[in-house]
Design a protein around this motif. Structure first.
Motif, PDB file in Angstrom:
ATOM      1  N   ILE A 108     -15.616   4.937  24.403  1.00 47.42           N
ATOM      2  CA  ILE A 108     -14.697   4.037  23.717  1.00 47.42           C
ATOM      3  C   ILE A 108     -15.295   3.719  22.348  1.00 47.42           C
ATOM      4  N   GLU A 131      -8.905  -3.342  17.783  1.00 47.97           N
ATOM      5  CA  GLU A 131      -8.353  -2.012  18.038  1.00 47.97           C
ATOM      6  C   GLU A 131      -9.469  -1.082  18.504  1.00 47.97           C
ATOM      7  N   TYR A 182     -12.291   8.772  23.347  1.00 43.73           N
ATOM      8  CA  TYR A 182     -12.570  10.150  22.942  1.00 43.73           C
ATOM      9  C   TYR A 182     -13.149  10.946  24.102  1.00 43.73           C
ATOM     10  N   ALA A 192      -8.875  11.393  18.765  1.00 42.58           N
ATOM     11  CA  ALA A 192      -8.835  10.398  19.825  1.00 42.58           C
ATOM     12  C   ALA A 192      -7.847  10.810  20.909  1.00 42.58           C
ATOM     13  N   ARG A 193      -8.144  10.458  22.155  1.00 40.23           N
ATOM     14  CA  ARG A 193      -7.278  10.766  23.278  1.00 40.23           C
ATOM     15  C   ARG A 193      -6.343   9.612  23.613  1.00 40.23           C
ATOM     16  N   GLY A 194      -6.363   8.587  22.823  1.00 44.35           N
ATOM     17  CA  GLY A 194      -5.528   7.424  23.056  1.00 44.35           C
ATOM     18  C   GLY A 194      -6.242   6.184  22.552  1.00 44.35           C
ATOM     19  N   GLY A 195      -5.490   5.141  22.350  1.00 42.34           N
ATOM     20  CA  GLY A 195      -6.080   3.897  21.885  1.00 42.34           C
ATOM     21  C   GLY A 195      -5.188   2.737  22.239  1.00 42.34           C
ATOM     22  N   GLU A 216     -10.328   3.026  20.499  1.00 45.07           N
ATOM     23  CA  GLU A 216      -9.843   4.370  20.833  1.00 45.07           C
ATOM     24  C   GLU A 216     -10.777   5.035  21.837  1.00 45.07           C
ATOM     25  N   LYS A 249     -12.774   0.246  16.727  1.00 39.00           N
ATOM     26  CA  LYS A 249     -12.420   0.506  15.329  1.00 39.00           C
ATOM     27  C   LYS A 249     -12.572  -0.727  14.456  1.00 39.00           C
TER      28      LYS A 249
END
Length: 278
Positions: free
Chosen positions: A220, A236, A240, A253-256, A238, A223
């Motif tokens: 994780i 925020e 990985y 990134a795989r999502g956030g 994201e 940000k």
């Protein structure tokens, strides 16, 4: 199960992610040291590694954090549900870690005795895992001041062409439901804020009988942060994947998700809100 340390914690993400843990090679100039926290999370003189003490201070200080009894925020776009991104209101009792989560068409919580869920199909992820995971991420680094944590200073590590001061957090045997979980915090070497965190998830439903050494690490990346009552709290973040060949984060990134409208309160929520609606 008290979720503060009982992690399922880690806290956190579905099998579709191959999020990664980072290199744990101690820098020669930084001696490796381990500390076991045996005091309560409200103790004034808990002993931590120097770098972790600096991180607590960088985020506003443990004493400031301990003034508050309740946490509330909206979690936006949590990406790990079979039903698509989740957005919901989450309330947490910081002293006993009871939880209430309310989405548009689902509710779940932990009342100190059991985890309950209304309309689990709409949730799309195990309630026993989800109720504790997001708030655990929201309380970094303060959540690691919980009793039963062990610290290992790993020195300087490099991720994404940037250097960080890394600290590994493990748990004493018998701590929570998943004491085999571990986290590695990657601190900005100048500010000591937490920038990256890697971890494994030993929650039974996701572990599939694998040994700890076989579990895929997750990553994780924080940000940015938000100021809440004098504390620097995550805003925020994201997720990985981990690149085994380069021992670094994979690109993209795989999502956030986002913690928005975060509030820290000095009053406790009524105990009844954490119970399932009859």
């Amino acid at each position: 199960m008290e979720s503060m340390v009982k992690m399922r914690f880690a806290i956190a993400i579905l099998l579709s992610l191959a999020l990664g843990a980072c290199r744990e090679t101690p820098a020669p100039s930084v001696p490796e040291k381990e500390v076991v926290v045996t005091t309560s999370p409200t103790a004034v003189n808990s002993r931590f590694p120097e770098a972790f003490e600096k991180s607590l201070a960088a985020h506003g200080g443990l004493e400031q954090f301990k003034q508050f009894k309740s946490l509330e925020y909206t979690l936006e776009n949590w990406p790990f549900s079979q039903k698509g991104p989740l957005t919901d209101l989450q309330r947490v009792d910081l002293k006993n870690r009871k939880v209430l989560i309310e989405g548009t068409d689902y509710r779940l919580g932990y009342n100190g005795d059991e985890v309950w869920v209304e309309n689990p199909k709409a949730l799309g992820t195990p309630a026993e895992f989800y109720y504790a995971t997001p708030y655990y991420f929201s309380l970094v680094p303060f959540v690691f001041a919980d009793p039963g944590t062990r610290f290992e200073d790993l020195g300087i590590a490099e991720l994404g062409n940037q250097q960080y001061h890394s600290i590994k957090v493990t748990y004493e045997s018998g701590t929570g439901d998943t004491p085999e979980d571990y986290y590695i915090l990657y601190l900005d070497p100048e500010s000591y804020t937490v920038r990256v965190m890697t971890y494994i998830v030993s929650f039974p439903a996701f572990r599939q009988g694998k040994a700890v050494s076989e579990l895929e690490p997750h990553v994780i990346v924080y940000k940015d942060f938000q100021e809440v009552e004098g504390l620097k709290m995550p805003h925020e973040f994201e997720f990985y994947n981990w690149n085994e060949e380069t021992e670094d984060l994979m690109e993209g990134a795989r999502g956030g998700a986002v913690f928005s409208e975060m509030k820290l309160l000095k009053t406790a929520f009524p105990a009844m809100i954490f119970n399932k609606t009859e």
